[in-house]
Enzyme design. Sequence first.
Site, PDB file in Angstrom:
ATOM      1  CG  ASP A   1      -2.132  -0.899   1.029  1.00 43.10           C
ATOM      2  OD1 ASP A   1      -2.242  -1.534  -0.039  1.00 43.10           O
ATOM      3  OD2 ASP A   1      -2.968  -0.981   1.952  1.00 43.10           O
ATOM      4  N   GLY A   2       1.953   1.252   0.765  1.00 38.65           N
ATOM      5  CA  GLY A   2       2.808   2.436   0.822  1.00 38.65           C
ATOM      6  C   GLY A   2       3.400   2.791  -0.524  1.00 38.65           C
TER       7      GLY A   2
ATOM      8  CG  ASN B   1      -3.632   6.200   3.277  1.00 34.65           C
ATOM      9  OD1 ASN B   1      -4.524   5.825   2.524  1.00 34.65           O
ATOM     10  ND2 ASN B   1      -2.891   5.367   3.972  1.00 34.65           N
ATOM     11  CG  ASP B   2      -2.900   9.885   6.855  1.00 33.41           C
ATOM     12  OD1 ASP B   2      -1.765  10.312   6.592  1.00 33.41           O
ATOM     13  OD2 ASP B   2      -3.102   8.748   7.313  1.00 33.41           O
TER      14      ASP B   2
ATOM     15  CG  HIS C   1      -5.443  21.465  25.027  1.00 39.84           C
ATOM     16  ND1 HIS C   1      -4.399  22.334  25.253  1.00 39.84           N
ATOM     17  CD2 HIS C   1      -6.574  22.211  25.097  1.00 39.84           C
ATOM     18  CE1 HIS C   1      -4.874  23.544  25.466  1.00 39.84           C
ATOM     19  NE2 HIS C   1      -6.197  23.498  25.375  1.00 39.84           N
TER      20      HIS C   1
ATOM     21  CB  SER D   1      -7.760   7.843  10.346  1.00 35.81           C
ATOM     22  OG  SER D   1      -9.009   8.232  10.868  1.00 35.81           O
TER      23      SER D   1
END
EC number: 2.7.1.23
Length: 283
Positions: A66-67, A137-138, A165, A181
Amino acid sequence: MKHFVVIANAYKDRDFALTNKIVAYIEQKGGTAKGLMSNVEAISDNEFELEDIPQDTQCILVLGGDGTLIRAATRVETLEIPLMGVNLGTLGYLCEVEEATVFDAIDSLMADKYMTEDRIMLIGHKRGSETSRVALNDIVIHRKGNLQILSLNVYVNGEFLNNYHADGIIVATPTGSTGYSMSAGGPIVDPKGDMILLTPNNAHNLTSKSIVLSGDDEIEIEILSRREQNDELACVSYDGDTTAELAVGDRFVISRAANHTKICKLHQRSFLEILRKKMGNYS
């Protein structure tokens, strides 16, 4: 389709052994193919360039995991060429094909027996900067250096949402919902969806939850100060690759990118079937 590019993870297909077999197989069947290298590092002197991809390319086969597919997808996003992942790693949600089935998959592609799925991407930039980058992805805003939490104001379409925070904020696509996530407690959603997931990472609050936003929304994250010195620093990571720093007062804007990643699919397996298979291996 007859014209292919094969992008191989340099660490998983050493000496281009599988790549060379695939190129020879495609050429034997009357097609054209070109092998290129992708490194583990997203930025590398040996990484392929867009100019290396022939203009008549109809499909990019990505060998690795996937990477590797994610790095290739973000690098070629302006070309909008369909990609197919060949999994040479472990857990692969994006890679439908395994090494043992790659030649059958090529037969299907060359016989036009495939479908494509559009996956949304994200684009991010620091407010006031003309430099932007995309992620499949993100995009993650996270602390740098000392083990201290960040204070972050989050706005959606200009409206204040919340102050967090936390160690950081994860802004993910549906494709990225099974990545970082998910590890931070975010929901798993159908990767074909048009939505953006906002998940605080290790929030110092018992009630902080993920929020699912529309794909049309624009998210802005402001770095606040928690110390008199105003010396807090945050980092921005695109698909795990840290590329920029943010200081107190900086604002970072994230929205859906103009282009999509197109993923070739050979089977009409449901997302739930794929999820059961992949997650079952690690339960």
